[in-house]
Design an enzyme around this catalytic site. Structure first.
Site, PDB file in Angstrom:
ATOM      1  N   HIS A  55       0.898  -1.141   0.000  1.00  0.00           N
ATOM      2  CA  HIS A  55       0.000   0.000   0.000  1.00  0.00           C
ATOM      3  C   HIS A  55       0.939   1.193   0.000  1.00  0.00           C
ATOM      4  O   HIS A  55       1.936   1.191   0.757  1.00  0.00           O
ATOM      5  CB  HIS A  55      -0.873   0.028   1.258  1.00  0.00           C
ATOM      6  N   ASP A  58       2.402   2.172   3.175  1.00  0.00           N
ATOM      7  CA  ASP A  58       3.425   1.345   3.839  1.00  0.00           C
ATOM      8  C   ASP A  58       4.805   1.963   3.652  1.00  0.00           C
ATOM      9  O   ASP A  58       5.692   1.802   4.487  1.00  0.00           O
ATOM     10  CB  ASP A  58       3.468  -0.067   3.227  1.00  0.00           C
ATOM     11  N   GLU A 183      -9.150  -7.693  -4.928  1.00  0.00           N
ATOM     12  CA  GLU A 183      -8.831  -8.863  -4.117  1.00  0.00           C
ATOM     13  C   GLU A 183     -10.016  -9.196  -3.228  1.00  0.00           C
ATOM     14  O   GLU A 183     -10.282  -8.506  -2.248  1.00  0.00           O
ATOM     15  CB  GLU A 183      -7.594  -8.550  -3.258  1.00  0.00           C
ATOM     16  N   GLU A 219      -6.300 -14.437  -3.011  1.00  0.00           N
ATOM     17  CA  GLU A 219      -5.579 -14.844  -1.803  1.00  0.00           C
ATOM     18  C   GLU A 219      -6.134 -16.168  -1.303  1.00  0.00           C
ATOM     19  O   GLU A 219      -7.323 -16.289  -0.993  1.00  0.00           O
ATOM     20  CB  GLU A 219      -5.704 -13.767  -0.718  1.00  0.00           C
ATOM     21  N   HIS A 222      -8.215 -16.213   1.831  1.00  0.00           N
ATOM     22  CA  HIS A 222      -9.558 -15.643   1.714  1.00  0.00           C
ATOM     23  C   HIS A 222     -10.525 -16.692   1.176  1.00  0.00           C
ATOM     24  O   HIS A 222     -11.673 -16.772   1.617  1.00  0.00           O
ATOM     25  CB  HIS A 222      -9.526 -14.414   0.812  1.00  0.00           C
ATOM     26  N   ASP A 257      -9.210 -14.329  10.236  1.00  0.00           N
ATOM     27  CA  ASP A 257      -8.123 -14.178   9.281  1.00  0.00           C
ATOM     28  C   ASP A 257      -6.792 -14.452   9.966  1.00  0.00           C
ATOM     29  O   ASP A 257      -6.333 -13.657  10.784  1.00  0.00           O
ATOM     30  CB  ASP A 257      -8.174 -12.732   8.761  1.00  0.00           C
ATOM     31  N   ASP A 259      -3.745 -15.504   8.265  1.00  0.00           N
ATOM     32  CA  ASP A 259      -2.562 -15.121   7.481  1.00  0.00           C
ATOM     33  C   ASP A 259      -1.328 -15.911   7.886  1.00  0.00           C
ATOM     34  O   ASP A 259      -0.277 -15.341   8.178  1.00  0.00           O
ATOM     35  CB  ASP A 259      -2.291 -13.612   7.653  1.00  0.00           C
ATOM     36  N   ASP A 289       1.403 -13.323   1.049  1.00  0.00           N
ATOM     37  CA  ASP A 289       0.702 -12.323   1.848  1.00  0.00           C
ATOM     38  C   ASP A 289       0.270 -12.980   3.146  1.00  0.00           C
ATOM     39  O   ASP A 289      -0.798 -13.588   3.247  1.00  0.00           O
ATOM     40  CB  ASP A 289      -0.514 -11.785   1.092  1.00  0.00           C
TER      41      ASP A 289
END
Lengths: 380, 380, 380, 380
Positions: A55, A58, A183, A219, A222, A257, A259, A289
């Site tokens: 992003h 970031d 996404e 992803e 997801h 989530d 990750d 990710d």
């Protein structure tokens, strides 16, 4: 055994945010310190990572002055050269600030939607400066808990309007080969997020002004949060030529989530995804990710980085082994049989078929699945 | 209080199979006897049901001779006239026979795919004879447990080929206004079914030869089996004009296919769906695809029928009440505010917005949601 | 590489029903023919299976006369001797007949409860005759869709009463070392089943007249249907000495009951379970409760049998390798540190601890998990 | 219609943390300001809330000096008197500080376990000072993502040891009628938390030194996060007399922890829970453990508070209406029939029962469930 050392040619990618993650969660404070985007770029480059995603926030704090921002971009370019690392995706964080609490692209408030677009135009401009040709949108706040308070048909229209607006900007600026992507995610941080799966995303894209210029960043976690089959989702997106990116990670299905590091869960499903990417020679980057466990300190984050890449390389090797296994390939060939097109409608109606006959062919499923698992476990 | 008696004008529909269901399940034998399709048609018609749906095999046993089939069709037409009931959807059962054990449209065996198409051509012909203009495909066996044994990209191609083949038949026969539809489901009876959600279905349809002639039949319970938000899914399908039918029922999320009576679970979500259908004046039939509990006997099946329709009528009335509630509408109006289009790109970039300012507007979510639930509970 | 051939000493077990399964499901007819219990016993014995489990009805049709039943038992004993195979669990099928449609032990109808007990007394008597010392209860129909129609507190009482009644029978008959067990499952075929997890089962057992004589048969797929962690559940049951049996199989979490071959999914979780059983030297049989895919024919069922056992043996070997890996064991040792008991309350209160200090220890989680997966994939 | 105004006699309770929640989540910053525990106590008291619950740290910052702490306690007592509000549960926050990142009671590090016990002794002492007689433990960090790195049997032992240690302290101090409780949750913030359901919790409690002095605080949303039936869980805990508290809230099943306002989802299930509490005359407080949507500002938090209590009162009224409905009660009576105990074992074996006969009784399920939903929707 192979050493599974990553090379630039493997095209591995990490999001800056994945390294910057400090371990904060809804119930606890950070467990490791922050890290600047610039430092992440350098450290990833040193580890033979091919590119980074971000992003824009970031890398460049949203409160930076114009000259500060320019300075950061200059420095980023330098590190990209020094460490031979590219930028391959630049979106915007339109979920962190409280202004986005009820949505970014789909907020009822037109000023919020304007502000969202400002952020994205900024991201696209910075991307172009860094030689990055993809802006991926994750609209995590565009959803609802109180469904009666936001018309979901209106929401679809606003997402479409937003994507079209960004595309028009790209065209106006003449940014060559620049693509958009979205996404999908089913929920969290909203009770339900609009466009919850890759399927819904593809359906939206088909209605854009320039559908060919927008793809899906898929992803795996997801998909698993929706309890769906990631292999099937990746395949459907690939089949229509819409896979703009892939976010490789792991997740226990149907819970918050997580990750997790690619490879932490569900080896079979991720093997199948790697096989699909490799067999179809998909040219995109292999992007991770995820983030290190909250129990990891700043230094142990690099174990997460190394493990992610190693697992991909191990699985890629297993794909080759699977494809070269004569017994397995023989079973698959027998299963698939000889193909022929459907007859004409008239012919079809004139040729009765006995269904009972059709049930007799052996399908070898138990055997094939077992052999796959044995390849995966390294015992064949 | 209103009496909630169904009228033909309410356009209620039941699948023949929903009444024919005998209560058999994976662990137990039937708990009630069979019923012919003809008898179901008559009994539904008597209860002011507007139309019925079917797999052609629900009405005409697959082993019938040509003359037996004709006789049944004649008798069906008679009952349709006698009891003022139409047929509004006719598909084929391509999941029950063992021949379909590894798929119908996506079987590896070309003969199985041919046989599948034979069944569907039959269904389309019978539909046309009965004045029915929709053939909905539910390809429940087109999926996999052993993913390595079926290429999911190939599967997408075969589904597309099958739909195109049927469309070409409709065109060739000159069946006017005849449409196709597909009904997505995430899993069961296969580990994962291809096109698991309405989103994936829409994405497939967008790639057909004649996308405008194929829609989605959306079953609420299938959405809930995927843990998704049915209100959002219905809205997305409606927004692109692709809602070919709706299957109203209930289901506890993320477990085996329960097919519970519409209204047995999750009143809020189904209220929202009814609101969407009514507010958008969607012209389709309100079809109930569920079955009586296995604990019901043949007679009690009609309690299931009556309850399904009553619940719809109760909720429809509540939608009217909600829409007429001044306090609620005032809150919603304040929330939505004044709308305005996005500025031009140049203007947008030139007008800085302070995000902190944007967070101050009250969104009334707790209040609105509470008021909705109070309408639903009948205390306002 | 090892040959992974099963031996009697591996103590593998299959339920008769797992082989007898004909592939029927809610949407389709059987895909393979039936098989008598007697034939299953022989075929399993030949394949070095240690023992079989059954519902008494799997072996003896419920309509058999007394002399027919005796004849079957005699023949079963003969095959058990001929093929060196034992019976290690005998329950009753109190879910298939429509009489049980609203429950067996918890039916409102006292005659159904009586009939249920008759079935179980029969099962216990037959078990004793065959040298089997365990009767496991799976009360799949004891649950509800219409919760308002059955008091769940009353249901708990009836389950307790049933178990106590059976225990009293065992005592009265003087059946030595004979134990009861129950097998929890969250749902399917009922919307919700009472005692949905091993935890709930343990809690019920703690309130029986003779808690020490009743244990849990834990099925991995049932844990996964509830989305829980099978490793944690097995551990809790083992820790209180209540693991009466284990049903090894695979399942995608949170969907319909799939009963997949052990090893078909989630290698990491089943590795952990095997490790727990082996490291704790748990003496029970390793029982596989699953069935071949519906796409398998009668012959391919044996691929399912062979695959299940091979996977266990492969994982058992991996446990040994993991336990012998010096690097991994070093990391685990460092993680676990030096242990010491809690101080006395007074001492504890008098010794301030700085929490910030406590956060500095490295936990090695990313590294340890990666190494585990590499052992599992056979690359270390 | 009734006005549904809460009274002190309704025994409503809120956690201080529920009001203090600032709307921070994994993807975004706080959306509303902080509030001191003292102010929350006063505001709740003014709204006729009967009592509050807390982690001691919600009231007394962990960095307070002894005299500061005393001062806060004095002030809390004053507000409790002024606003007629009690404290009915005081635990400790052993999940927020990074020191607890890999567990509190089950940390590998004995110093972390010591520190955890210090926190709980403090909480118990403060509780006693405030006249509160319950310390509830929520060990949200006691779980794992990397299962191989923590022995789950050891974890059970440590949880038991911790509870026994606290009980011994209560005994030693002579705190009269002081009880412990634990609150199960399946996951989040850990991948899996030990003791994931009320069943597992009950099973652990049964093995404590003083099982009679420890109960369960059951949170509805936690049950729903595990996809289980909250009505069944509450019933099982009530049936053994172990319901130490109930946390009323709402949640979409099987996703991240939403902590929605009681009544925001699933009216039927919460109606059943209210019915159970009311019909059994359970004497505990009705505690709401949720928080306002992140979209609410500081002021709108009180809409959440008011809505929670109103919904309980509405449902309580509906329970009365349901219990007084002659038609419904008639159907239930017919369903339940005449009860009789099981015959002796000898008698039972001597009295053959024909199962086919048993299937004929009507169970009225479709009708009863429909009538319940109509009561719930206020149309009867």
């Amino acid at each position: 055994m192979a050493d599974y050392q990553p090379q630039k040619s493997d095209k591995f990618t990490f999001g800056l945010w994945t390294i910057q993650n400090t371990g904060r969660d809804p119930f606890g404070e950070p467990t490791r310190g922050p890290m600047t985007g610039l430092d992440v770029i350098a450290e990833l480059g040193k580890r033979n990572v091919y590119s980074y995603e971000m992003h824009v926030e970031d890398l460049i704090p949203v409160t930076s002055s114009a000259s500060e921002a320019e300075q950061i971009i200059r420095e980023a370019k330098k590190r990209m050269t020094d460490y031979d690392i590219k930028c391959t995706n630049c979106g915007s964080n339109v979920f962190g600030h409280p202004a986005f609490k009820d949505g970014a692209l789909t907020s009822h408030d037109p000023r919020v939607r304007q502000y969202t677009m400002q952020r994205y135009l900024w991201a696209i401009d910075v991307a172009e400066q860094l030689g990055c040709k993809l802006c991926n949108l994750w609209w995590g706040r565009d959803g609802a808990e109180v469904d009666i308070a936001k018309d979901p048909m209106e929401a679809v229209k606003r997402l479409r309007e937003g994507l079209n607006y960004l595309q028009a900007y790209i065209d106006k600026q003449g940014y060559k080969n620049f693509r958009l992507a979205m996404e999908p995610k089913p929920n969290e941080p909203r009770g339900d997020i609009y466009m919850p799966t890759a399927g819904h995303g593809l359906a939206l894209i088909a209605t854009l002004n320039k559908p060919d210029n927008c793809g899906i960043v898929l992803e795996l976690a997801h998909t698993r949060m929706a309890g769906l089959n990631a292999y099937h989702e990746v395949a459907q997106v690939l089949e229509v030529g819409k896979l703009a990116g892939i976010h490789l990670n792991s997740q226990k299905p149907l819970r918050y989530d997580q990750d997790l590091r690619f490879g932490a869960e569900d080896l079979k499903e991720i093997f199948l995804v790697v096989k699909l990417l490799e067999d179809s020679k998909w040219p995109g980057t292999r992007s991770f990710d995820a983030h290190a466990y909250r129990t990891a300190d700043r230094e142990e984050v690099w174990d997460f980085v190394n493990g992610s890449m190693r697992t991909y390389l191990i699985l890629r090797e297993k794909v080759q082994r699977f494809n070269a296994d004569a017994e397995i390939q023989g079973l698959l060939k027998d299963l698939c049989g000889t193909q022929q097109p459907l007859s004409s409608h008239d012919q079809l109606k004139a040729s009765p078929i006995s269904p009972d006959e059709l049930t007799k062919k052996k399908l070898h499923h138990e055997k094939i699945d077992q052999l796959l698992q044995e390849v995966l476990m390294g015992v064949r």
